[in-house]
Write an enzyme that holds these catalytic residues in place. Structure first.
Site, PDB file in Angstrom:
ATOM      1  N   GLU A   1       0.791  -1.278  -0.176  1.00 25.50           N
ATOM      2  CA  GLU A   1       0.028  -0.031  -0.014  1.00 25.50           C
ATOM      3  C   GLU A   1       0.924   1.181  -0.037  1.00 25.50           C
ATOM      4  O   GLU A   1       0.632   2.158   0.519  1.00 25.50           O
ATOM      5  CB  GLU A   1      -0.962  -0.185   1.298  1.00 25.50           C
ATOM      6  CG  GLU A   1      -1.829  -1.130   1.085  1.00 25.50           C
ATOM      7  CD  GLU A   1      -3.005  -1.321   2.300  1.00 25.50           C
ATOM      8  OE1 GLU A   1      -4.069  -1.432   1.985  1.00 25.50           O
ATOM      9  OE2 GLU A   1      -2.623  -0.787   3.402  1.00 25.50           O
TER      10      GLU A   1
ATOM     11  N   GLU B   1      -6.725  -7.539  -1.359  1.00 26.51           N
ATOM     12  CA  GLU B   1      -7.122  -7.309   0.246  1.00 26.51           C
ATOM     13  C   GLU B   1      -8.712  -7.057   0.020  1.00 26.51           C
ATOM     14  O   GLU B   1      -9.234  -5.979  -0.048  1.00 26.51           O
ATOM     15  CB  GLU B   1      -6.603  -6.231   1.066  1.00 26.51           C
ATOM     16  CG  GLU B   1      -5.140  -6.610   1.216  1.00 26.51           C
ATOM     17  CD  GLU B   1      -4.664  -5.608   2.393  1.00 26.51           C
ATOM     18  OE1 GLU B   1      -5.327  -4.977   2.926  1.00 26.51           O
ATOM     19  OE2 GLU B   1      -3.326  -5.690   2.682  1.00 26.51           O
TER      20      GLU B   1
END
Length: 670
Positions: free
Chosen positions: A214, A303
């Site tokens: 991320e 995710e």
């Protein structure tokens, strides 16, 4: 490098023996002895525990992943070997497969594998034997998406980065900084050669490797050349060790802007997005289409949030099952592969639970349980959504309706028992403060932070005389990280949590009789922030009396290793003994034919830490909640006598617990 050569040599020997067992056997035995001797003399251990399977090919197609040339839909579930006792890895992998999944995604926490603060020596044994974990996944036909970081987030202390990186205040993490990249390179030079035998092209289960994590929520490759150089350098490091064939990918928020900040356009990596139930999946699809070449763009949510994390002081996070399933159906219709974050959360044992926030007063410490309200609970049972629907059964039903191979049966539930309560039979001769003051100072002088004292976890004691200050003397503690307990001449005065103040400092008055009055400040680390830009060092930043910073402060540290615990002298309870901030011990006798897991009910205690048979179970904070118990896996118990040690930090809490330890068959919540 040398280790890579050794593992490749070992692999060639296995293959040659498979082809010509009789002729190669004598030579192979000699070479195996030489190789294993070299490996055992190093700080790294070979973790290859099963012979390789036949090599396979995993590539990217225009709309699908391709396994040996055939379209392959990835149904992945996240679980972390670092949060599961190794004795339970097989059970949890079986439960993931029983959900109807065909792959797992897993973080590799860098700091979890380092033996000490200084680094350079690594541990890949027992609960850290990632090679065995990967082999067990392979045996079950589960493909692996590996996330080696170096930063991982995951509500793990400092996002998996070693605490020593905070000791150099000039070092910049997660960008191209020479000192930081030197540390990362040294770690990847150890880890990645160990992973090489497990690549799909070598007969292993690893089909994809994630670069960073991320990054678009931290850096910006579009505007900062050092951020782009950092990401490209990581890609080069991974390619150096794992070759050109393995699929590399990035994970960012499921919108184009986040992917642009955190990934690279083109086919150098596969850019993927993440999102949760109820999201508009078209945003992630558009982001992928803009970032990836049209001929290499299988859709995937890397995710997909089946639940959510919980901090101390919050309500337990529970999410809706119906909405979760609804968005999964949308992904199926769009031919979008997925990874359930989490499939099974597990437990942040010991001191590994991290924190969230932007630093300073914006700080939220993560609870020990990483149950996550995901399909498979912390103890291995089913979790239910806020709508009362079983998450495990709902996902399993959807998978079985959608895929012919989603037929694996769920293992039988593991037993959980509410053992009879046991009395506290012993406690430490000294209080925690007295134990620490018996240790020689590691430094004396101006206030230093925890990381400047070469400490990762545990407790730091700052001791100083008030000197010439007379009458009511005001002492100011600047930037408490994270909780401070104040003692004057050995007697408890007050305590403060870092978020209690408005100006990131805490002041108290000391009634001074003479210049020999000594103040002790015990600082407890409650987990480093692992998401965002906060540089979350621990300890104190300064101690000020009458406007002047102190320059003669004694610093003592207690990291609470197994050796530290075993060195604490205990004695039997006697009537009239004063209690307080001490270590307490009770003995649980497990009888019968089998050992069951249990939950240690800490609802009548205050806050502190627990060890079971010298294993650090984790922290409890019953005043804050919402969890009031700690899960004890059956694998950490044994037939016969089991030692349970509690360090209670809050004064007066032990009197309220009636001097006993209580057990429950299920979690106890506020």
């Amino acid at each position: 490098n040398f280790f890579s050569f050794l593992f490749k040599a070992e692999r060639v020997l296995i293959q040659l023996m498979m082809v010509n067992m009789f002729n190669m056997f004598p030579y192979a035995c000699v070479l195996f002895i030489l190789i294993d001797g070299a490996l055992s003399s190093s700080s790294v251990m070979s973790t290859m525990t099963t012979p390789p399977s036949p090599p396979r090919n995993f590539t990217l197609g225009p709309t699908s992943f391709l396994l040996d040339g055939e379209e392959h839909y990835l149904r992945s579930g996240e679980l972390h070997y670092s949060r599961i006792p190794s004795a339970l890895w097989e059970d949890r992998l079986d439960r993931v497969k029983a959900l109807g999944l065909n792959a797992i995604q897993v973080y590799v926490p860098w700091n979890f594998h380092e033996r000490s603060f200084v680094g350079g020596e690594y541990d890949f044994e027992g609960d850290r034997d990632i090679g065995r974990f990967l082999s067990l996944a392979s045996e079950r036909g589960l493909l692996v998406l590996l996330r080696p970081g170096p930063y991982i987030c995951g509500e793990w202390d400092f996002g998996g980065l070693p605490a020593r990186l905070l000791s150099d205040q000039s070092l910049k993490i997660r960008t191209y900084d020479e000192a930081y990249m030197s540390e990362v390179t040294a770690w990847f030079d150890v880890l990645l050669p160990l992973m090489q035998p497990f690549l799909v092209e070598n007969g292993g289960p690893i089909v994809m490797v994630q670069v960073e994590n991320e990054y678009g929520s931290f850096g910006d490759v579009t505007s900062n050349p050092d951020d782009e150089k950092y990401l490209r350098s990581l890609i080069s490091l991974v390619r150096k060790h794992l070759g050109e064939s393995i699929v590399l990918y990035t994970t960012d928020g499921g919108v184009l802007a986040s992917m642009q900040r955190g990934s690279l356009e083109g086919d150098i990596v596969l850019s993927l997005g993440d999102f949760g139930p109820g999201s508009d999946i078209s945003n992630a699809i558009k982001g992928q289409q803009a970032m990836n070449p049209a001929d290499k763009n299988p859709l995937m949510c890397s995710e997909y949030y089946t639940g959510w994390l919980t901090h101390w002081g919050e309500d337990l996070q529970v999410t809706d099952t119906g909405t979760m399933i609804g968005t999964m159906k949308e992904m199926l219709a769009a031919n979008m592969s997925f990874n359930l974050y989490m499939a099974h959360g597990g437990t942040s044992f010991g001191f590994w639970a991290g924190a969230n926030g932007n630093g300073a007063l914006d700080y939220m410490s993560d609870i020990t349980s990483y149950d996550y309200n995901c399909p498979i609970s912390e103890s291995g049972s089913h979790n239910f959504g806020s709508d009362g629907v079983d998450k495990f059964e709902a996902i399993q039903s959807l998978m079985r309706d959608s895929f012919d191979d989603a037929t694996f049966d769920e293992p039988e539930p593991r037993p959980s028992e509410a053992f009879d309560s046991i009395p506290l039979s012993k406690y430490s001769f000294g209080s925690l403060i007295e134990i620490m003051k018996s240790i020689d100072p590691v430094a004396t002088g101006a206030v230093r932070r925890v990381e400047e004292l070469n400490q990762r976890f545990g407790f730091t004691l700052y001791s100083f005389p008030v000197g010439s200050c007379t009458g009511p003397c005001e002492v100011k503690l600047d930037k408490i990280r994270d909780r401070a307990f104040v003692y004057v001449d050995g007697l408890y005065l007050v305590d403060s949590y870092r978020t209690d103040s408005d100006d990131d400092s805490f002041s108290f008055e000391v009634d001074v009789d003479d210049s020999s009055t000594v103040v002790d400040v015990l600082v407890v680390n409650l987990g480093r922030i692992g998401f965002g830009h906060a540089v979350d060092w621990k300890g104190l930043d300064d101690i000020v009396i009458k406007g002047e910073s102190l320059s003669e402060v004694e610093h003592r540290t207690l990291e609470m290793t197994t050796d530290d615990l075993e060195n604490i002298d205990m004695k039997k309870f006697e009537e009239g003994d004063s209690l307080g901030q001490r270590f307490y011990e009770g003995e649980l006798e497990v009888k019968g034919s089998g050992v069951a897991s249990t939950h240690l009910d800490m609802s009548s205690w205050g806050s502190g830490f627990v060890w079971v048979n010298d294993f650090a179970l984790g922290r409890y904070w019953s005043d804050m909640g919402p969890t009031l118990s700690l899960w004890i896996p059956d694998s950490y118990l044994q037939k016969g006598i089991n030692s349970i040690v509690v360090l209670e930090l809050q004064e007066g809490a032990v009197e309220g617990c009636h001097k006993e330890l209580v057990f429950s068959s299920k979690p106890v919540l506020k």
